[in-house]
Design an enzyme around this catalytic site. Structure first.
Site, mmCIF file in Angstrom:
data_model
loop_
_atom_site.group_PDB
_atom_site.id
_atom_site.type_symbol
_atom_site.label_atom_id
_atom_site.label_comp_id
_atom_site.label_asym_id
_atom_site.label_seq_id
_atom_site.Cartn_x
_atom_site.Cartn_y
_atom_site.Cartn_z
ATOM 1 N N HIS A 65 -9.532 -18.886 0.746
ATOM 2 C CA HIS A 65 -10.948 -19.867 1.018
ATOM 3 C C HIS A 65 -11.520 -19.951 -0.473
ATOM 4 O O HIS A 65 -12.265 -20.962 -0.472
ATOM 5 C CB HIS A 65 -11.810 -18.676 1.677
ATOM 6 C CG HIS A 65 -12.285 -17.494 0.921
ATOM 7 N ND1 HIS A 65 -11.425 -16.406 0.444
ATOM 8 C CD2 HIS A 65 -13.493 -17.212 -0.031
ATOM 9 C CE1 HIS A 65 -11.865 -15.539 -0.514
ATOM 10 N NE2 HIS A 65 -13.137 -16.145 -0.568
ATOM 11 N N ARG A 66 -10.979 -19.475 -1.194
ATOM 12 C CA ARG A 66 -11.269 -19.925 -2.874
ATOM 13 C C ARG A 66 -10.131 -20.071 -3.594
ATOM 14 O O ARG A 66 -9.309 -19.350 -3.353
ATOM 15 C CB ARG A 66 -12.360 -19.084 -3.396
ATOM 16 C CG ARG A 66 -13.610 -18.792 -2.890
ATOM 17 C CD ARG A 66 -14.798 -19.201 -3.957
ATOM 18 N NE ARG A 66 -16.170 -19.393 -3.052
ATOM 19 C CZ ARG A 66 -17.345 -19.177 -3.880
ATOM 20 N NH1 ARG A 66 -17.276 -19.507 -5.123
ATOM 21 N NH2 ARG A 66 -18.377 -19.362 -3.079
ATOM 22 N N LYS A 70 -6.014 -14.571 -6.751
ATOM 23 C CA LYS A 70 -5.680 -13.806 -7.810
ATOM 24 C C LYS A 70 -5.569 -12.539 -7.373
ATOM 25 O O LYS A 70 -5.919 -11.894 -6.518
ATOM 26 C CB LYS A 70 -7.317 -13.796 -8.656
ATOM 27 C CG LYS A 70 -7.435 -13.175 -9.784
ATOM 28 C CD LYS A 70 -7.240 -14.189 -11.038
ATOM 29 C CE LYS A 70 -7.105 -13.773 -12.298
ATOM 30 N NZ LYS A 70 -5.643 -12.892 -12.522
ATOM 31 N N LYS A 94 -13.001 -7.743 -3.043
ATOM 32 C CA LYS A 94 -13.238 -7.484 -4.452
ATOM 33 C C LYS A 94 -13.858 -8.726 -5.217
ATOM 34 O O LYS A 94 -14.658 -8.507 -5.701
ATOM 35 C CB LYS A 94 -12.030 -6.865 -5.173
ATOM 36 C CG LYS A 94 -12.183 -6.216 -6.587
ATOM 37 C CD LYS A 94 -10.777 -5.667 -7.077
ATOM 38 C CE LYS A 94 -10.092 -4.812 -6.380
ATOM 39 N NZ LYS A 94 -8.653 -4.058 -7.007
ATOM 40 N N ASP A 99 -18.644 -11.399 -7.069
ATOM 41 C CA ASP A 99 -18.988 -12.795 -7.281
ATOM 42 C C ASP A 99 -18.003 -13.673 -8.052
ATOM 43 O O ASP A 99 -18.535 -14.373 -8.954
ATOM 44 C CB ASP A 99 -20.245 -13.185 -7.643
ATOM 45 C CG ASP A 99 -21.361 -13.056 -6.512
ATOM 46 O OD1 ASP A 99 -20.868 -13.125 -5.395
ATOM 47 O OD2 ASP A 99 -22.372 -12.478 -6.608
ATOM 48 N N LYS A 106 -1.847 -10.702 -4.500
ATOM 49 C CA LYS A 106 -0.956 -9.623 -5.069
ATOM 50 C C LYS A 106 0.508 -9.733 -5.230
ATOM 51 O O LYS A 106 1.055 -10.392 -4.263
ATOM 52 C CB LYS A 106 -1.344 -8.240 -4.395
ATOM 53 C CG LYS A 106 -1.171 -7.077 -5.406
ATOM 54 C CD LYS A 106 -2.701 -6.969 -6.075
ATOM 55 C CE LYS A 106 -2.490 -5.788 -7.133
ATOM 56 N NZ LYS A 106 -3.743 -5.325 -7.410
ATOM 57 N N SER A 364 -10.657 -10.674 -16.004
ATOM 58 C CA SER A 364 -9.780 -11.771 -15.932
ATOM 59 C C SER A 364 -10.538 -13.147 -15.376
ATOM 60 O O SER A 364 -9.790 -14.389 -16.178
ATOM 61 C CB SER A 364 -8.849 -11.433 -14.707
ATOM 62 O OG SER A 364 -7.727 -10.541 -15.042
HETATM 63 P P1 NAD Z 1 -0.558 2.049 -14.982
HETATM 64 O O1 NAD Z 1 0.917 2.258 -14.560
HETATM 65 O O2 NAD Z 1 -0.878 1.766 -16.247
HETATM 66 O O3 NAD Z 1 -0.845 3.860 -14.874
HETATM 67 C C1 NAD Z 1 -0.709 4.805 -13.886
HETATM 68 C C2 NAD Z 1 -0.282 6.160 -14.255
HETATM 69 O O4 NAD Z 1 -0.398 6.774 -12.888
HETATM 70 C C3 NAD Z 1 1.032 6.244 -14.905
HETATM 71 O O5 NAD Z 1 0.688 6.887 -16.181
HETATM 72 C C4 NAD Z 1 1.694 7.035 -13.936
HETATM 73 O O6 NAD Z 1 2.498 8.099 -14.678
HETATM 74 C C5 NAD Z 1 0.641 7.848 -13.256
HETATM 75 N N1 NAD Z 1 1.123 8.416 -11.876
HETATM 76 C C6 NAD Z 1 1.855 8.046 -10.967
HETATM 77 N N2 NAD Z 1 1.878 8.767 -10.128
HETATM 78 C C7 NAD Z 1 1.029 9.712 -10.278
HETATM 79 C C8 NAD Z 1 1.036 11.039 -9.588
HETATM 80 N N3 NAD Z 1 1.274 11.251 -8.408
HETATM 81 N N4 NAD Z 1 0.232 11.911 -10.213
HETATM 82 C C9 NAD Z 1 -0.289 11.740 -11.243
HETATM 83 N N5 NAD Z 1 -0.207 10.617 -12.242
HETATM 84 C C10 NAD Z 1 0.521 9.391 -11.400
HETATM 85 O O7 NAD Z 1 -1.423 1.521 -13.794
HETATM 86 P P2 NAD Z 1 -2.818 1.086 -13.873
HETATM 87 O O8 NAD Z 1 -2.750 -0.322 -14.279
HETATM 88 O O9 NAD Z 1 -3.790 2.049 -14.549
HETATM 89 O O10 NAD Z 1 -3.072 0.996 -12.210
HETATM 90 C C11 NAD Z 1 -3.564 2.272 -11.684
HETATM 91 C C12 NAD Z 1 -4.332 2.078 -10.300
HETATM 92 O O11 NAD Z 1 -5.393 1.215 -10.726
HETATM 93 C C13 NAD Z 1 -3.358 1.319 -9.305
HETATM 94 O O12 NAD Z 1 -3.916 1.966 -7.997
HETATM 95 C C14 NAD Z 1 -3.735 -0.299 -9.689
HETATM 96 O O13 NAD Z 1 -3.462 -1.068 -8.299
HETATM 97 C C15 NAD Z 1 -5.132 0.020 -9.988
HETATM 98 N N6 NAD Z 1 -5.904 -1.114 -10.547
HETATM 99 C C16 NAD Z 1 -5.514 -1.536 -11.937
HETATM 100 C C17 NAD Z 1 -5.990 -2.555 -12.498
HETATM 101 C C18 NAD Z 1 -5.567 -2.910 -13.791
HETATM 102 O O14 NAD Z 1 -6.165 -3.583 -14.392
HETATM 103 N N7 NAD Z 1 -4.776 -2.570 -14.412
HETATM 104 C C19 NAD Z 1 -7.016 -3.121 -11.777
HETATM 105 C C20 NAD Z 1 -7.543 -2.668 -10.472
HETATM 106 C C21 NAD Z 1 -7.028 -1.706 -9.991
#
Ligand code: NAD
Length: 473
Positions: A65-66, A70, A94, A99, A106, A364
């Protein structure tokens, strides 16, 4: 998680339906907003050592829609179609909540990054990017990936290099094909910390809300609140350390893959991050104690839980034992729909993922804007502002006959750098979005939780786009 529990995608759909049922949009429009528009599932061969491995991967564009769409790229052995669809859907909502004018998408590559060296990961990332280029699933005006679980600025650098090499100068905005790039490769200051910093701004706003804090029996404010963090990766480490350093919170527990540690007096996050880097484990961190079962991190006595690892970590099997009064969903989908029912009954405040972890996509967006404008933020106005503030201080000094101290002057007479503007834009975004969600939560009688309020906010905005476009009456 047992098979009887709702899957991640089921949970997203159930939460969506709960909000949509309280709204009066036509059912066709609601079905379109809920539906996943495009799914690209691919298998490609990569030579690792002497063998060829067939890698399974996905890119899902939930809503166009936009444009561009991302969403991050996840490297994890758990990646599957349902998971990527759920994550892409969350991206649509999100972006609407904060906005950011993008559709949701994904990507996922079904590999465990720990099982490969950097050379193999580079080959996989570049080949995946080529697959996206072939099907027009990447481009600054089409679909713009970013880091997610298991990926970071290094992978984004490989992606931008593959894309720009392929385009060979034919696309002036090519570097905007991906965000989360290293700063020296057309990235932006503050992107790495952005999701964790956004968690801090959002949590701080929620904790400042007096009526809600009164309802759950907490004093307003973050200062002195006890927090447990699951996952010491990109999001968890920044969220924990900023809450500690800027918010005055006390981190009393941390859970990682190797186990869970506690210290009621506080775990210094910055020291712990350094310790884990050096020792490859959090176990044995000075002053902390390892608890017997890693999964028992949810049972630790604290005010706030920050799950920042993966989805479905808080489920109907462990929700009852949670002592925290607030859960900030830094990860995507860490609380299942079944667990949420139990927690809401207990009065727990759940700050939903699609709001609280939106800091990453917000910054981002700033990076993408910087790439399209071909100029860093602050370049045009920093010196102008500095001179204007300087003139103002001079005027005050002349008119009052009093001198401003050198130190105060250096604080006042300072133009904003890129990092200042990024943090300020992020803070503004998180505060504004929370107030929109809170208004819905307060004003609409049937809305009993922040997630439903956040969905209503998002659905209304996406619906408005569809109707403005004339797709729906
Ligand atoms: P990452 O890979 O940098 O870190 C995740 C950490 O979680 C790792 O250190 C891993 O060892 C640990 N982990 C995995 N399973 C585990 C468990 N069962 N118990 C304890 N620790 C565990 O990932 P991230 O980028 O920090 O992303 C983490 C979450 O945040 C994800 O759900 C991701 O979708 C969400 N997220 C990330 C971003 C981003 O900018 N990176 C943005 C929005 C949402």
């Amino acid at each position: 998680m047992s098979s009887k529990q709702a899957s991640f995608l089921d949970s997203v759909h159930r939460n969506f339906d709960k909000a949509a049922d309280l709204m009066d949009h036509p059912s066709g429009l609601i079905s379109q907003i809920k539906a996943c528009n495009s799914i690209y599932e691919m298998n490609f061969p990569v030579k690792i050592g002497n063998k060829y491995e067939v890698i399974k991967a996905f890119r899902v564009q939930h809503s166009q829609h936009r444009l561009p769409t991302k969403g991050g790229i996840r490297f994890s052995s758990y990646v599957n179609k349902d998971e990527v669809q759920a994550l892409a859907a969350l991206m649509t909502f999100k972006c609407a909540i904060v906005d950011v004018p993008f559709g949701g998408a994904k990507g996922g590559v079904a590999i465990s990054p720990r099982a490969y060296n950097a050379e193999a990961l580079e080959k996989i990332t570049r080949r995946y990017t080529m697959e996206l280029i072939r099907k027009n699933f990447i481009g600054p005006s089409v679909d713009v990936p970013a880091p997610d679980y298991g990926t970071g600025s290094r992978e984004m650098a490989w992606i931008v290099d593959t894309y720009t090499t392929f385009k060979n100068g034919s696309e002036i905005d090519a570097v905007g094909c991906v965000t989360g790039k290293p700063v020296h490769l057309n990235g932006i200051q503050g992107r790495t910390e952005a999701t964790g910093r956004g968690v801090y701004y959002g949590l701080r706003e929620v904790l400042l809300d007096e009526p809600e804090m009164k309802r759950i029996g907490l004093e307003p404010g973050m200062e002195g609140k006890t927090i447990v963090v699951q996952g010491l990766g990109n999001v968890g480490s920044y969220a924990g350390s900023i809450c500690q350093n800027e918010g005055g919170a006390i981190i009393v527990g941390v859970s990682e893959i190797e186990g869970t540690i506690v210290n009621p007096k506080g775990i210094d996050m910055d020291k712990l991050i350094k310790y884990r880097k050096a020792k490859k484990t959090i176990i044995g961190f000075p002053g902390s104690k390892k608890i017997a079962t890693r999964e028992d991190w949810v049972k630790i006595d604290c005010d706030v839980l920050i799950p920042a690892a993966l989805e479905s970590q808080i489920h109907k099997g462990n929700a009852k034992s949670i002592k925290a009064k607030v859960i900030a969903e830094a990860a995507n989908g860490p609380v299942t729909a079944d667990a949420e029912k139990i927690l809401l009954k207990k009065g727990v405040v759940i700050i939903p993922d699609m709001y609280i972890n939106a800091g990453g996509v917000t910054v981002s967006y700033f990076e993408w804007l910087k790439n399209l404008s071909h100029m860093r933020f602050g370049r045009m106005d920093k010196r102008f502002n500095q001179n204007a503030y300087g003139n103002l201080v001079d005027l005050i000094e002349r008119n009052t006959g009093k001198a401003v101290t050198k130190r105060d002057k250096s604080i006042i007479v300072r133009g904003a750098d890129e990092i200042d503007l990024v943090r300020s834009g992020l803070e503004e975004t998180m505060i504004t979005a929370f107030h929109q969600i809170r208004d819905i939560y307060r004003r609409r009688k049937k809305v009993e939780d922040y997630r439903t309020a956040a969905f209503i906010s998002a659905i209304d905005k996406v619906a408005s786009d569809y109707t403005t476009m004339g797709v729906f009456p």
